[in-house]
Motif scaffolding. Sequence first.
Motif, PDB file in Angstrom:
ATOM      1  N   VAL A 144       0.833  -1.196   0.000  1.00  0.00           N
ATOM      2  CA  VAL A 144       0.000   0.000   0.000  1.00  0.00           C
ATOM      3  C   VAL A 144       0.876   1.258   0.000  1.00  0.00           C
ATOM      4  O   VAL A 144       0.526   2.261  -0.620  1.00  0.00           O
ATOM      5  N   GLY A 145       2.020   1.178   0.649  1.00  0.00           N
ATOM      6  CA  GLY A 145       2.929   2.319   0.659  1.00  0.00           C
ATOM      7  C   GLY A 145       3.391   2.704  -0.732  1.00  0.00           C
ATOM      8  O   GLY A 145       3.584   3.884  -1.034  1.00  0.00           O
ATOM      9  N   HIS A 146       3.552   1.706  -1.595  1.00  0.00           N
ATOM     10  CA  HIS A 146       3.919   1.986  -2.987  1.00  0.00           C
ATOM     11  C   HIS A 146       2.846   2.848  -3.638  1.00  0.00           C
ATOM     12  O   HIS A 146       3.157   3.811  -4.345  1.00  0.00           O
ATOM     13  N   GLY A 203     -13.882  -9.763   7.407  1.00  0.00           N
ATOM     14  CA  GLY A 203     -14.267 -10.385   6.144  1.00  0.00           C
ATOM     15  C   GLY A 203     -14.351  -9.363   5.018  1.00  0.00           C
ATOM     16  O   GLY A 203     -13.890  -9.616   3.899  1.00  0.00           O
ATOM     17  N   LEU A 204     -14.923  -8.195   5.312  1.00  0.00           N
ATOM     18  CA  LEU A 204     -14.968  -7.136   4.294  1.00  0.00           C
ATOM     19  C   LEU A 204     -13.555  -6.708   3.911  1.00  0.00           C
ATOM     20  O   LEU A 204     -13.255  -6.515   2.735  1.00  0.00           O
ATOM     21  N   GLY A 205     -12.696  -6.567   4.911  1.00  0.00           N
ATOM     22  CA  GLY A 205     -11.298  -6.240   4.630  1.00  0.00           C
ATOM     23  C   GLY A 205     -10.643  -7.311   3.770  1.00  0.00           C
ATOM     24  O   GLY A 205      -9.874  -7.004   2.855  1.00  0.00           O
ATOM     25  N   THR A 206     -10.955  -8.566   4.045  1.00  0.00           N
ATOM     26  CA  THR A 206     -10.398  -9.674   3.271  1.00  0.00           C
ATOM     27  C   THR A 206     -10.848  -9.607   1.818  1.00  0.00           C
ATOM     28  O   THR A 206     -10.036  -9.783   0.897  1.00  0.00           O
ATOM     29  N   MET A 216      -7.405   4.052  -3.220  1.00  0.00           N
ATOM     30  CA  MET A 216      -8.681   4.411  -2.589  1.00  0.00           C
ATOM     31  C   MET A 216      -9.280   3.232  -1.821  1.00  0.00           C
ATOM     32  O   MET A 216      -9.829   3.403  -0.738  1.00  0.00           O
ATOM     33  N   LEU A 217      -9.144   2.032  -2.352  1.00  0.00           N
ATOM     34  CA  LEU A 217      -9.676   0.854  -1.657  1.00  0.00           C
ATOM     35  C   LEU A 217      -8.899   0.531  -0.390  1.00  0.00           C
ATOM     36  O   LEU A 217      -9.422  -0.121   0.522  1.00  0.00           O
ATOM     37  N   PRO A 250     -10.835   1.859   3.077  1.00  0.00           N
ATOM     38  CA  PRO A 250     -11.768   0.983   3.799  1.00  0.00           C
ATOM     39  C   PRO A 250     -11.110  -0.329   4.235  1.00  0.00           C
ATOM     40  O   PRO A 250     -11.467  -0.881   5.278  1.00  0.00           O
ATOM     41  N   LEU A 251     -10.149  -0.822   3.471  1.00  0.00           N
ATOM     42  CA  LEU A 251      -9.435  -2.041   3.864  1.00  0.00           C
ATOM     43  C   LEU A 251      -8.805  -1.854   5.240  1.00  0.00           C
ATOM     44  O   LEU A 251      -8.994  -2.671   6.150  1.00  0.00           O
ATOM     45  N   LEU A 252      -8.058  -0.775   5.411  1.00  0.00           N
ATOM     46  CA  LEU A 252      -7.404  -0.511   6.691  1.00  0.00           C
ATOM     47  C   LEU A 252      -8.424  -0.259   7.799  1.00  0.00           C
ATOM     48  O   LEU A 252      -8.239  -0.691   8.937  1.00  0.00           O
ATOM     49  N   PHE A 253      -9.514   0.408   7.471  1.00  0.00           N
ATOM     50  CA  PHE A 253     -10.565   0.639   8.460  1.00  0.00           C
ATOM     51  C   PHE A 253     -11.128  -0.683   8.969  1.00  0.00           C
ATOM     52  O   PHE A 253     -11.243  -0.898  10.184  1.00  0.00           O
TER      53      PHE A 253
END
Length: 166
Positions: free
Chosen positions: A21-23, A96-99, A147-148, A151-154
């Motif tokens: 994600v840092g990239h 699960g949503l993050g997954t 952008m995704l 929410p992934l990190l959230f």
Amino acid sequence: MDPLFDLALRWTHFIAGILWVGHNYSSVVQRPGWRPLAATDLTDDTSPRFQALLNREHGFFRWASVVAWSAGLLMLWQRGWLPDALMLDGALAPIGLGTWIGTFMMLNVWFVLWPHQQKVLGLVPASVDERLRCSRITHLSSRTNTMLSIPLLFFMAASSHGGLAG
């Protein structure tokens, strides 16, 4: 579950996620706006823009996506949470949503961004017009993952630190 193995998985997932994600975040900071390539940027391998593209393509972020995703799934599986997380069942719905978001992001890297980036870089034969078209797709694909990642990190944080998981 062996605590040392769990710790190794967590750190592997964490470090690989930062690289991946840092990239994307680095790309947004370095190039906040879309600047289309010119045909000369792709026909002259010594042009500064082409060299910048080539230097950014180091491959770490692609493989970091696989490592982060695999370590995350393995952590869920080890805990016996994977089926319920994937089915978005109960308290495991946030992780699960993050997954699912992470899965989509990894597939985007490997099946959208990378095939198009290979054409842009001339690693796969393509006309200059096709390479120019692909450069826009790689930009949009990268921005989609950026952008995704929000929410992934959230959902990752909410599942273990936000009190949403029992």
